[in-house]
Scaffold this motif. Structure first.
Motif, PDB file in Angstrom:
ATOM      1  N   VAL A 170     -39.338 -46.539   8.772  1.00 44.34           N
ATOM      2  CA  VAL A 170     -38.493 -45.350   8.951  1.00 44.34           C
ATOM      3  C   VAL A 170     -39.271 -44.179   9.546  1.00 44.34           C
ATOM      4  CG1 VAL A 170     -37.179 -43.586   7.715  1.00 44.34           C
ATOM      5  CG2 VAL A 170     -36.837 -45.986   7.160  1.00 44.34           C
ATOM      6  N   GLY A 171     -40.542 -44.093   9.241  1.00 43.21           N
ATOM      7  CA  GLY A 171     -41.310 -42.939   9.725  1.00 43.21           C
ATOM      8  C   GLY A 171     -40.852 -41.681   9.028  1.00 43.21           C
ATOM      9  N   GLY A 172     -40.251 -40.751   9.793  1.00 44.01           N
ATOM     10  CA  GLY A 172     -39.717 -39.522   9.208  1.00 44.01           C
ATOM     11  C   GLY A 172     -40.762 -38.786   8.410  1.00 44.01           C
ATOM     12  N   CYS A 173     -40.377 -38.304   7.236  1.00 44.35           N
ATOM     13  CA  CYS A 173     -41.302 -37.544   6.401  1.00 44.35           C
ATOM     14  C   CYS A 173     -42.150 -38.449   5.513  1.00 44.35           C
ATOM     15  CB  CYS A 173     -40.545 -36.536   5.543  1.00 44.35           C
ATOM     16  SG  CYS A 173     -39.756 -35.248   6.528  1.00 44.35           S
ATOM     17  N   TRP A 174     -41.859 -39.770   5.526  1.00 39.06           N
ATOM     18  CA  TRP A 174     -42.666 -40.671   4.694  1.00 39.06           C
ATOM     19  C   TRP A 174     -44.148 -40.549   5.026  1.00 39.06           C
ATOM     20  CZ3 TRP A 174     -40.751 -42.062   0.401  1.00 39.06           C
ATOM     21  CH2 TRP A 174     -39.398 -42.399   0.275  1.00 39.06           C
ATOM     22  N   VAL A 175     -44.467 -40.221   6.284  1.00 45.94           N
ATOM     23  CA  VAL A 175     -45.873 -40.124   6.690  1.00 45.94           C
ATOM     24  C   VAL A 175     -46.609 -39.038   5.913  1.00 45.94           C
ATOM     25  CG1 VAL A 175     -45.495 -41.054   9.001  1.00 45.94           C
ATOM     26  CG2 VAL A 175     -45.274 -38.589   8.625  1.00 45.94           C
ATOM     27  N   ASN A 176     -45.853 -38.100   5.313  1.00 40.92           N
ATOM     28  CA  ASN A 176     -46.502 -37.010   4.572  1.00 40.92           C
ATOM     29  C   ASN A 176     -46.699 -37.314   3.084  1.00 40.92           C
ATOM     30  OD1 ASN A 176     -46.554 -35.441   6.897  1.00 40.92           O
ATOM     31  ND2 ASN A 176     -44.539 -34.534   6.478  1.00 40.92           N
ATOM     32  N   TYR A 177     -46.229 -38.460   2.615  1.00 39.65           N
ATOM     33  CA  TYR A 177     -46.287 -38.785   1.188  1.00 39.65           C
ATOM     34  C   TYR A 177     -47.640 -39.398   0.812  1.00 39.65           C
ATOM     35  CZ  TYR A 177     -41.209 -38.309   0.261  1.00 39.65           C
ATOM     36  OH  TYR A 177     -39.932 -37.842   0.088  1.00 39.65           O
ATOM     37  N   ASP A 178     -48.092 -39.095  -0.449  1.00 43.09           N
ATOM     38  CA  ASP A 178     -49.147 -39.921  -1.024  1.00 43.09           C
ATOM     39  C   ASP A 178     -48.514 -40.782  -2.117  1.00 43.09           C
ATOM     40  OD1 ASP A 178     -48.817 -38.354  -3.303  1.00 43.09           O
ATOM     41  OD2 ASP A 178     -50.535 -37.059  -2.842  1.00 43.09           O
ATOM     42  N   GLU A 179     -49.312 -41.667  -2.744  1.00 47.24           N
ATOM     43  CA  GLU A 179     -48.747 -42.615  -3.708  1.00 47.24           C
ATOM     44  C   GLU A 179     -48.046 -41.915  -4.875  1.00 47.24           C
ATOM     45  OE1 GLU A 179     -48.172 -45.879  -3.919  1.00 47.24           O
ATOM     46  OE2 GLU A 179     -48.942 -46.167  -1.890  1.00 47.24           O
ATOM     47  N   GLU A 180     -48.628 -40.783  -5.331  1.00 48.41           N
ATOM     48  CA  GLU A 180     -48.053 -40.061  -6.465  1.00 48.41           C
ATOM     49  C   GLU A 180     -46.665 -39.500  -6.106  1.00 48.41           C
ATOM     50  OE1 GLU A 180     -50.685 -37.018  -7.956  1.00 48.41           O
ATOM     51  OE2 GLU A 180     -49.051 -36.182  -9.163  1.00 48.41           O
ATOM     52  N   GLU A 181     -46.594 -38.905  -4.930  1.00 48.15           N
ATOM     53  CA  GLU A 181     -45.304 -38.358  -4.488  1.00 48.15           C
ATOM     54  C   GLU A 181     -44.287 -39.479  -4.252  1.00 48.15           C
ATOM     55  OE1 GLU A 181     -47.160 -34.462  -2.193  1.00 48.15           O
ATOM     56  OE2 GLU A 181     -46.975 -36.395  -1.175  1.00 48.15           O
ATOM     57  N   PHE A 182     -44.797 -40.591  -3.775  1.00 49.87           N
ATOM     58  CA  PHE A 182     -43.935 -41.748  -3.540  1.00 49.87           C
ATOM     59  C   PHE A 182     -43.256 -42.167  -4.851  1.00 49.87           C
ATOM     60  CE2 PHE A 182     -43.840 -46.566  -3.160  1.00 49.87           C
ATOM     61  CZ  PHE A 182     -42.644 -46.594  -2.470  1.00 49.87           C
ATOM     62  N   LEU A 183     -44.043 -42.246  -5.939  1.00 47.81           N
ATOM     63  CA  LEU A 183     -43.465 -42.648  -7.227  1.00 47.81           C
ATOM     64  C   LEU A 183     -42.466 -41.606  -7.732  1.00 47.81           C
ATOM     65  CD1 LEU A 183     -46.517 -44.298  -9.028  1.00 47.81           C
ATOM     66  CD2 LEU A 183     -44.548 -45.411  -7.940  1.00 47.81           C
ATOM     67  N   LYS A 184     -42.750 -40.344  -7.451  1.00 43.81           N
ATOM     68  CA  LYS A 184     -41.813 -39.282  -7.863  1.00 43.81           C
ATOM     69  C   LYS A 184     -40.458 -39.417  -7.184  1.00 43.81           C
ATOM     70  CE  LYS A 184     -44.344 -35.213  -9.380  1.00 43.81           C
ATOM     71  NZ  LYS A 184     -45.135 -34.144  -8.776  1.00 43.81           N
ATOM     72  N   TRP A 185     -40.457 -39.946  -5.968  1.00 39.52           N
ATOM     73  CA  TRP A 185     -39.202 -40.103  -5.199  1.00 39.52           C
ATOM     74  C   TRP A 185     -38.177 -40.915  -5.997  1.00 39.52           C
ATOM     75  CZ3 TRP A 185     -36.395 -44.255  -3.177  1.00 39.52           C
ATOM     76  CH2 TRP A 185     -35.452 -43.955  -2.167  1.00 39.52           C
ATOM     77  N   PHE A 186     -38.663 -41.820  -6.842  1.00 38.60           N
ATOM     78  CA  PHE A 186     -37.761 -42.702  -7.595  1.00 38.60           C
ATOM     79  C   PHE A 186     -37.139 -42.026  -8.813  1.00 38.60           C
ATOM     80  CE2 PHE A 186     -40.415 -45.520  -5.169  1.00 38.60           C
ATOM     81  CZ  PHE A 186     -39.560 -46.532  -4.784  1.00 38.60           C
ATOM     82  N   GLU A 187     -37.723 -40.887  -9.216  1.00 35.66           N
ATOM     83  CA  GLU A 187     -37.233 -40.223 -10.437  1.00 35.66           C
ATOM     84  C   GLU A 187     -35.766 -39.853 -10.298  1.00 35.66           C
ATOM     85  OE1 GLU A 187     -39.735 -36.942 -11.574  1.00 35.66           O
ATOM     86  OE2 GLU A 187     -41.463 -38.272 -11.853  1.00 35.66           O
ATOM     87  N   GLY A 188     -35.001 -40.197 -11.337  1.00 32.51           N
ATOM     88  CA  GLY A 188     -33.593 -39.830 -11.351  1.00 32.51           C
ATOM     89  C   GLY A 188     -32.715 -40.749 -10.514  1.00 32.51           C
ATOM     90  N   ARG A 189     -33.312 -41.714  -9.848  1.00 37.08           N
ATOM     91  CA  ARG A 189     -32.493 -42.678  -9.117  1.00 37.08           C
ATOM     92  C   ARG A 189     -32.190 -43.862 -10.009  1.00 37.08           C
ATOM     93  NH1 ARG A 189     -32.873 -41.143  -3.434  1.00 37.08           N
ATOM     94  NH2 ARG A 189     -34.447 -39.526  -3.349  1.00 37.08           N
ATOM     95  N   ASN A 190     -31.191 -44.607  -9.653  1.00 36.02           N
ATOM     96  CA  ASN A 190     -30.759 -45.708 -10.522  1.00 36.02           C
ATOM     97  C   ASN A 190     -31.822 -46.771 -10.677  1.00 36.02           C
ATOM     98  OD1 ASN A 190     -28.318 -44.573 -10.948  1.00 36.02           O
ATOM     99  ND2 ASN A 190     -27.301 -45.692  -9.302  1.00 36.02           N
ATOM    100  N   GLU A 191     -32.120 -47.082 -11.908  1.00 41.51           N
ATOM    101  CA  GLU A 191     -32.953 -48.256 -12.149  1.00 41.51           C
ATOM    102  C   GLU A 191     -32.031 -49.408 -12.481  1.00 41.51           C
ATOM    103  OE1 GLU A 191     -36.227 -47.676 -14.839  1.00 41.51           O
ATOM    104  OE2 GLU A 191     -36.303 -45.564 -14.273  1.00 41.51           O
ATOM    105  N   LYS A 192     -32.363 -50.552 -11.921  1.00 42.31           N
ATOM    106  CA  LYS A 192     -31.463 -51.685 -12.180  1.00 42.31           C
ATOM    107  C   LYS A 192     -31.918 -52.473 -13.398  1.00 42.31           C
ATOM    108  CE  LYS A 192     -30.265 -51.713  -7.436  1.00 42.31           C
ATOM    109  NZ  LYS A 192     -30.957 -51.940  -6.202  1.00 42.31           N
TER     110      LYS A 192
END
Ligand SMILES: [Ca+2]
Ligand SMILES: [Ca+2]
Ligand SMILES: [Ca+2]
Ligand SMILES: [Ca+2]
Length: 458
Positions: free
Chosen positions: A436-458
């Motif tokens: 996808v590129g986009g803003c993902w290039v600005n993420y580190d691993e910690e921020e990446f994990l934060k992205w999942f917060e509050g989203r549906n866990e299956k």
């Protein structure tokens, strides 16, 4: 206080409406008083005479017969529309517009006739409007697709049509205890829309937008009369910032914006609703890693090929004014003699909202005042943006979105958007950067994990 503001706009509204009706002396008498069943002109005249005598049932029959004789006969359609409006109990357009008037309620909060009326009354009005619309919509559809003789146009009844549709919209938004006037406001920097109010509407959002868009088409058909009507539905604050001459243009601009939002609402695939209609929620809704990246301007501001996806809080929307308001502005204007077209509802600039102090739109570690690239267009002047066909915000200059075409870009974002279970991540950060590129290039691993917060866990 109530009395003062009331009477002022009521007079102009009354004038606007009576102009509309006075201009409607459209029925040309013919010699024959014996209306043959296939003589649309004679049948229409009969209908008109019955209408004059308040015999609405009889009038309706004649107009219907005339339409059966010649379905393109516009005068019969107009007669029918006016008759059904008159005949429908509780549907007096002037009274309906009066309901929009705001005043201070006993609790000190501003309220309006729409908010204080009983559910029963709201239902009655709503049903009444629907039955009138059954006829009006047929005529409007014919008029806009060249299936009438065009002797009388939609614009002749556009003022009534506007009021009916705005009333319908107002009744819908009433269900969430809000008013149209809370969605639109004005300040010295221009007219703004607060789309947070729309976030509360849930399932009634799309019907609401569709009513508003119908009103918007009517406003465009008859901007001058509509301006007075729009004033009745919008907050008083919008009046002091625009002179009367501009108000019609601003109304058309607002109408254009609403039509664009509605087009998107009616065409977006159902499972992508959240991508476009979760306004300013401080989350990445489309899967490109950027958070609330777009401005609601009907242009692509981040270069991913999609328009107004994952929109930021739209109190930031500003319609530009062309007239100088003070000495400073006059000086500015004389340097740059550019004038803006208010009907285009261009965004002059985005106001930097405090709520974004803690929301990092491009995830580069800086926000708001430290990162004005998130809030400034590459081209400051909206006309230049149009000319250069470049509506990017500065933060997006270096973003890239791989994928060979728009379909593939969207497909990739969709895969990411649905990859929400932090315990079972399908697309790693590295994959997201490549896909996808986009803003993902600005993420580190910690921020990446934060992205999942509050989203549906299956
Ligand atoms: Ca996003
Ligand atoms: Ca968002
Ligand atoms: Ca975009
Ligand atoms: Ca946009």
């Amino acid at each position: 206080m109530r009395k003062n503001t009331h009477s002022k706009w009521m007079w102009s509204l009354a004038t606007a409406l009576s102009l509309g009706f006075a201009g409607c002396n459209l029925f040309h008498p013919t010699d024959s008083r014996d209306a043959d069943n296939d003589d649309a002109a004679a049948l229409t005249l009969e209908g008109y005479l019955e209408y004059q005598n308040s015999n609405y049932d009889a009038a309706r029959k004649f107009f219907n017969k005339a339409i059966r004789a010649d379905s393109s006969y516009s005068e019969a359609w107009i007669g029918l529309c006016k008759t059904v409006i008159k005949a429908q109990e509780g549907i007096n357009v002037f009274e309906l517009a009066s309901l929009a008037q705001r005043y201070e309620g006993p609790d000190g909060k501003m309220t309006s006739g729409f908010l204080v009326m009983s559910d029963e009354k709201a239902d009655t009005i709503s049903r009444g409007i629907d039955s009138v619309m059954f006829y009006l919509n047929q005529f409007v559809a014919r008029d806009t697709t060249d299936r009438t003789d065009k002797k009388v146009r939609f614009s002749t009844i556009a003022d009534s049509y506007t009021i009916l549709q705005l009333t319908k919209a107002a009744l819908r938004i009433r269900a969430v205890n809000s008013q149209i006037s809370s969605v639109v406001s004005a300040g010295s920097s221009g007219m703004m829309m607060d789309l947070n109010a729309l976030n509360d509407m849930g399932d009634s959002l799309k019907p609401f937008l569709s009513d508003m868009a119908a009103a918007a088409e009517a406003i465009k058909a008859s901007p001058d009369a509509a301006a007075e009507i729009v004033k009745a539905y919008l907050p008083d604050s919008t009046r002091q910032y625009f002179d009367d001459e501009d108000y019609a243009d601003v109304s058309v601009g607002l109408a254009n914006t609403i039509i664009q939002i509605n087009d998107r609402a009616q065409t977006v695939e159902k499972d992508r609703n959240d991508v476009f209609f979760k306004f300013g929620n401080g989350r990445d809704d489309d899967g490109d890693g950027c958070v609330d990246e777009e401005a609601l301007d009907n242009y692509d501001n981040d270069g991913d090929g999609e328009i107004d996806e994952d929109v930021r809080d739209s109190r930031s929307i500003v319609l530009v004014k062309k007239r100088p308001q003070n000495v400073e502005d006059v000086a500015k204007l004389s340097q740059d003699t550019e004038t803006y077209d208010l009907t285009k509802s261009q965004i002059d600039s985005l106001s930097v909202l405090e709520k974004y102090n803690i929301i990092d739109i491009d995830m580069d570690g800086k926000t708001t005042q430290e990162d004005l690239d998130e809030w400034q267009f590459v081209y400051r002047n909206p006309n230049e943006r149009d000319e250069k066909d470049n509506h990017l915000l500065k933060f997006a200059i270096d973003l890239s979105f791989p994928g060979k075409d728009l379909d593939e870009k969207i497909k990739n974002k969709e895969l990411i958007r649905h990859d929400t279970d932090v315990n079972n991540i399908k697309y790693s950060l590295e994959k997201r950067k490549k896909m996808v590129g986009g803003c993902w290039v600005n993420y580190d691993e910690e921020e990446f994990l934060k992205w999942f917060e509050g989203r549906n866990e299956k």
